[in-house]
Write a protein that holds these residues in place. Structure first.
Motif, PDB file in Angstrom:
ATOM      1  N   LEU A  27       0.838  -1.201   0.000  1.00 42.96           N
ATOM      2  CA  LEU A  27       0.000   0.000   0.000  1.00 42.96           C
ATOM      3  C   LEU A  27       0.870   1.247   0.000  1.00 42.96           C
ATOM      4  O   LEU A  27       0.581   2.226  -0.689  1.00 42.96           O
ATOM      5  N   GLY A  28       1.967   1.191   0.785  1.00 44.35           N
ATOM      6  CA  GLY A  28       2.889   2.326   0.855  1.00 44.35           C
ATOM      7  C   GLY A  28       3.549   2.614  -0.479  1.00 44.35           C
ATOM      8  O   GLY A  28       3.773   3.768  -0.838  1.00 44.35           O
ATOM      9  N   ILE A  29       3.855   1.538  -1.240  1.00 45.87           N
ATOM     10  CA  ILE A  29       4.526   1.745  -2.532  1.00 45.87           C
ATOM     11  C   ILE A  29       3.539   2.304  -3.560  1.00 45.87           C
ATOM     12  O   ILE A  29       3.847   3.230  -4.293  1.00 45.87           O
ATOM     13  N   PHE A  30       2.328   1.720  -3.598  1.00 46.49           N
ATOM     14  CA  PHE A  30       1.427   2.058  -4.697  1.00 46.49           C
ATOM     15  C   PHE A  30       0.423   3.157  -4.375  1.00 46.49           C
ATOM     16  O   PHE A  30      -0.242   3.658  -5.259  1.00 46.49           O
ATOM     17  N   ASN A  31       0.267   3.478  -3.103  1.00 44.15           N
ATOM     18  CA  ASN A  31      -0.695   4.514  -2.740  1.00 44.15           C
ATOM     19  C   ASN A  31       0.030   5.702  -2.128  1.00 44.15           C
ATOM     20  O   ASN A  31       0.500   5.631  -0.996  1.00 44.15           O
ATOM     21  N   PRO A  32       0.157   6.788  -2.862  1.00 43.73           N
ATOM     22  CA  PRO A  32       0.916   7.932  -2.349  1.00 43.73           C
ATOM     23  C   PRO A  32       0.306   8.544  -1.096  1.00 43.73           C
ATOM     24  O   PRO A  32       0.983   9.233  -0.345  1.00 43.73           O
ATOM     25  N   TYR A  63      -4.200  -7.006  -4.019  1.00 44.57           N
ATOM     26  CA  TYR A  63      -5.349  -6.405  -3.350  1.00 44.57           C
ATOM     27  C   TYR A  63      -4.948  -5.211  -2.485  1.00 44.57           C
ATOM     28  O   TYR A  63      -5.684  -4.234  -2.397  1.00 44.57           O
ATOM     29  N   ALA A  64      -3.773  -5.295  -1.851  1.00 42.92           N
ATOM     30  CA  ALA A  64      -3.340  -4.162  -1.032  1.00 42.92           C
ATOM     31  C   ALA A  64      -2.945  -2.991  -1.921  1.00 42.92           C
ATOM     32  O   ALA A  64      -3.285  -1.847  -1.643  1.00 42.92           O
ATOM     33  N   ALA A  65      -2.257  -3.284  -3.041  1.00 40.83           N
ATOM     34  CA  ALA A  65      -1.776  -2.219  -3.917  1.00 40.83           C
ATOM     35  C   ALA A  65      -2.937  -1.475  -4.566  1.00 40.83           C
ATOM     36  O   ALA A  65      -2.856  -0.272  -4.794  1.00 40.83           O
ATOM     37  N   THR A  66      -4.033  -2.178  -4.845  1.00 39.95           N
ATOM     38  CA  THR A  66      -5.172  -1.511  -5.460  1.00 39.95           C
ATOM     39  C   THR A  66      -6.088  -0.876  -4.410  1.00 39.95           C
ATOM     40  O   THR A  66      -7.132  -0.338  -4.747  1.00 39.95           O
ATOM     41  N   GLY A  67      -5.677  -0.995  -3.142  1.00 35.62           N
ATOM     42  CA  GLY A  67      -6.485  -0.386  -2.084  1.00 35.62           C
ATOM     43  C   GLY A  67      -7.803  -1.100  -1.862  1.00 35.62           C
ATOM     44  O   GLY A  67      -8.771  -0.504  -1.391  1.00 35.62           O
ATOM     45  N   LYS A  80      -6.369  -0.947 -12.935  1.00 38.84           N
ATOM     46  CA  LYS A  80      -5.260  -1.333 -12.057  1.00 38.84           C
ATOM     47  C   LYS A  80      -5.166  -2.857 -11.958  1.00 38.84           C
ATOM     48  O   LYS A  80      -4.081  -3.423 -11.976  1.00 38.84           O
ATOM     49  N   PHE A  81      -6.341  -3.492 -11.836  1.00 38.05           N
ATOM     50  CA  PHE A  81      -6.349  -4.946 -11.732  1.00 38.05           C
ATOM     51  C   PHE A  81      -5.856  -5.597 -13.027  1.00 38.05           C
ATOM     52  O   PHE A  81      -5.190  -6.626 -13.004  1.00 38.05           O
ATOM     53  N   ALA A 127      11.192   4.089   2.101  1.00 41.03           N
ATOM     54  CA  ALA A 127      11.676   4.808   3.280  1.00 41.03           C
ATOM     55  C   ALA A 127      11.539   6.316   3.132  1.00 41.03           C
ATOM     56  O   ALA A 127      11.457   7.023   4.129  1.00 41.03           O
ATOM     57  N   LYS A 128      11.468   6.784   1.867  1.00 43.56           N
ATOM     58  CA  LYS A 128      11.419   8.244   1.700  1.00 43.56           C
ATOM     59  C   LYS A 128      10.115   8.845   2.232  1.00 43.56           C
ATOM     60  O   LYS A 128      10.079  10.008   2.601  1.00 43.56           O
ATOM     61  N   ASP A 129       9.046   8.043   2.302  1.00 44.46           N
ATOM     62  CA  ASP A 129       7.878   8.613   2.978  1.00 44.46           C
ATOM     63  C   ASP A 129       7.296   7.672   4.036  1.00 44.46           C
ATOM     64  O   ASP A 129       6.162   7.261   3.959  1.00 44.46           O
ATOM     65  N   THR A 130       8.153   7.320   4.974  1.00 45.23           N
ATOM     66  CA  THR A 130       7.637   6.621   6.148  1.00 45.23           C
ATOM     67  C   THR A 130       7.215   7.666   7.172  1.00 45.23           C
ATOM     68  O   THR A 130       7.606   8.821   7.092  1.00 45.23           O
TER      69      THR A 130
END
Lengths: 436, 189
Positions: A110-115, A184-188, A368-369, B31-34
């Motif tokens: 989620l952190g990678i794909f959801n800003p 599923y996590a990446a697509t929120g 996205k899917f 890590a850049k936006d933790t």
């Protein structure tokens, strides 16, 4: 015609109603009290102190550090067992299953794909530390730090042997589950690992009925099929499995030289001990080379085929997303828009979002899917291909040793090894073994 | 014999370091936006439609969602839409007149014609019946909040998943409440 009119009436009603429901309106002015009345404060009890999450990380590091010492220096199964019980009590029953390394992969995705979502440092630490440790010492996390693993481990009664082909086939599922969870996590859409965690209901002493049933049946099954969740479901275990295969150090059954006494042969409840190759029938080497090349050539094909197949089923996969399922429902049954017994439709109609807006959002999710499906399918194809390829690689082995991928470093086999234990009964059978 | 083992170790080492660096790369990327603190779940009272799912879908029983009272917003009405049932027989504390199914709202006389309404959280189940009543007929001072002394902060909040108006989202742990302010502050909570 009449139906249409009622439809409009309902829309109008909901628009008005929504206004009422959301508004903070000063219909009644704040009173000016004549008496000495003091307005009470609205209380806001605070959550667990923020530094406590670092305490959790410290406990994780400590538990794994002690386990490494117990495995490599003390070689004590008993010690590992008690550390594991402590971890079960702390991460399981005291922390009630959250935070956990297994679910943290979803936070990462989620952190990678959801800003809009920044992953907490503690969640990142829970994800990374066990993986790093695995690269240098094997699956220490599974041995003693994972409450889900430990609760199954302490309930093993009479483990049965499972045929290797069943193990390998079912062993593909964790990778599929991992891929799905990331998608599923990446697509929120959902955190499926957390949602279908079978033991969290036991840690919390309460959950939905079917999850409790699932948890208890896993534990019952685990009395005979040791650690079923870890072996055939756990998505984090899939990652640790790969990491552990290349680990620098790993638990060894024997402290010195293996004497091939076969005592440890049946000690592993997880069938994670590899036997010397003489015990296997030797396969003709020539045909294996051909099979190796065939399988290797098949891998790109499997990757593309998998990617295409999963991507093509994006409509089915995306149904789990609330926007998509609502849009599907309303497109298929427009008459439901005026239905009052469906809370989701009712709220949507009142929200002021139009059907077009909803469909736009749903299309974005589906897109996205469709893209993610290629990655997921490709990944599944790759895993299947490599598993097949692994079957034809011939490795000569002269001793009994732990299978680095599947071994949980629980230490049971170490207890069986007579090497370095002069008063072990094995030495009394044959006096010339005494000096081993 | 020794050569074979060396080759194996070499491959293993290469794979180990490439996995390690891969992992470090992924970590470096995120890590850049933790953020330093954890997230906790909270209800935005302005999005909440008081549907009642908070009472039934929380992993805890009774739910960690409770009704809270923003006193600064309250009109201290005698005829309270959150306290009394629509169509109540008389304006007293008899059970048949009360909206709350668990008798969790305590009514106290302040002065003519004002009454104070207090939520007894031990009894509240977060069903939002009073919230609905207060928003429809009153100032909207009663609203739902997730109480963080109770919430176990699941990684995936079970009620956030089923909330029909997406009113539940992650908020920083250091500022874990979205309690309605008074009118002077507007809708800015």
């Amino acid at each position: 015609m009449i139906k249409n009119v009622t439809g409009y009436f309902f829309v109008l009603f909901f628009v008005c109603f929504s206004f009422i429901a959301h508004a903070q309106q000063q219909r009644f002015p704040k009173p000016e009290f004549e008496t000495e009345y003091q307005m009470p404060e609205t209380s806001s009890p605070m959550p667990r102190a923020p530094f406590m999450e670092y305490v959790d990380v410290m406990v994780l590091i400590l538990v794994m550090g002690v386990t490494i010492w117990l495995i490599f220096k003390k070689r004590s199964r008993k010690g590992i067992f008690w550390v594991a019980v402590f971890a079960l009590l702390y991460f399981g029953f005291y922390r009630q299953g959250c935070i956990c390394a297994i679910g943290a992969v979803q936070n990462l995705a989620l952190g990678i794909f959801n800003p809009g979502y920044a992953i907490p440092i503690s969640a990142l630490a829970f994800f990374v530390i066990p993986l790093l440790v695995t690269l240098f010492a094997g699956r220490i996390f599974c041995a003693s730090a994972c409450p889900l693993g430990v609760i199954q481990d302490i309930l093993i009664v009479k483990p049965i042997k499972i045929a290797p082909w069943i193990q390998k086939t079912l062993g593909l599922f964790p990778f599929i589950y991992l891929g799905l969870a990331v998608l599923y996590a990446a697509t929120g859409t959902d955190f499926i690992i957390c949602r279908y965690d079978p033991f969290i209901g036991i840690f919390r002493m309460g959950a939905e009925f079917h999850m409790i049933v699932l948890g208890i049946s896993f534990l019952l099954m685990g009395m005979f099929v040791a650690r079923p969740y870890c072996r055939f479901i756990c998505p984090y275990g899939a990652m640790l499995n790969i990491g552990s295969r290349f680990s620098k150090n790993h638990l060894s059954i024997t402290p010195k030289e293996c004497i091939n006494c076969k005592l440890c042969k049946d000690s592993c409840p997880f069938d994670a001990i590899d036997f010397p190759t003489e015990e296997k029938e030797n396969k003709p080497v020539k045909s294996d080379t051909r099979r190796f090349l065939t399988y290797a050539a098949m891998i790109p094909l499997l990757v593309v085929l998998g990617g295409w197949a999963v991507s093509a089923s994006y409509k089915t996969l995306s149904k789990a997303h609330s926007d998509v399922s609502l849009a599907n429902l309303l497109i298929a049954n427009p008459e439901k828009m005026s239905e009052t017994d469906n809370l989701d439709i009712e709220t949507f109609m009142a929200s002021g979002r139009t059907l077009e807006m909803l469909m736009q959002d749903a299309t974005l999710v589906q897109e996205k899917f469709r893209k993610g499906g290629w990655w997921l399918g490709g990944f599944i194809g790759l895993v299947i291909g490599l598993t097949l390829l692994n079957q034809v690689i011939y490795r000569r082995r002269d001793i009994y040793e732990a299978n680095r991928g599947n071994c949980y470093s629980c230490g049971r086999c170490m207890e069986y090894c007579p090497v370095g234990k002069p008063d072990h009964p094995y030495h009394q059978l044959d006096p010339k073994n005494q000096n081993l | 014999m020794t050569k074979r083992i060396d080759r194996r170790n070499f491959i293993r080492g290469c794979a180990r370091y490439s996995l390690g660096f891969g992992l470090a790369g992924v970590v470096g990327f995120v890590a850049k936006d933790t953020i330093a603190g954890e997230w906790v779940w909270q209800i935005d009272p302005f999005k909440c439609t008081s549907c009642g799912r908070c009472a039934t879908h929380c992993v805890l029983n009774p739910s960690a969602v409770k009704c809270v009272h923003a006193y600064a917003l309250c009109g201290y009405c005698d005829l309270c839409g959150g306290y009394l049932k629509p169509g109540h027989i008389s304006r007293d504390t008899a059970a048949e007149n009360m909206l709350c199914p668990t008798d969790a709202i305590k009514r106290k006389y302040v002065e003519e014609p004002y009454y104070e309404y207090k939520i007894i959280e031990e009894l509240c189940i977060g069903c939002a019946k009073c919230v609905k009543g207060c928003s429809a007929f009153g100032n909207g001072s009663l609203h739902l909040q997730i109480r963080h002394d109770l919430c176990v902060n699941c990684n995936e909040c079970a009620i956030a998943r089923v909330c029909p108006s997406d009113a539940i989202s992650r908020v920083p742990k250091t500022d874990p409440y979205l309690i309605k302010g008074d009118f002077n502050k507007g809708e800015d909570v």
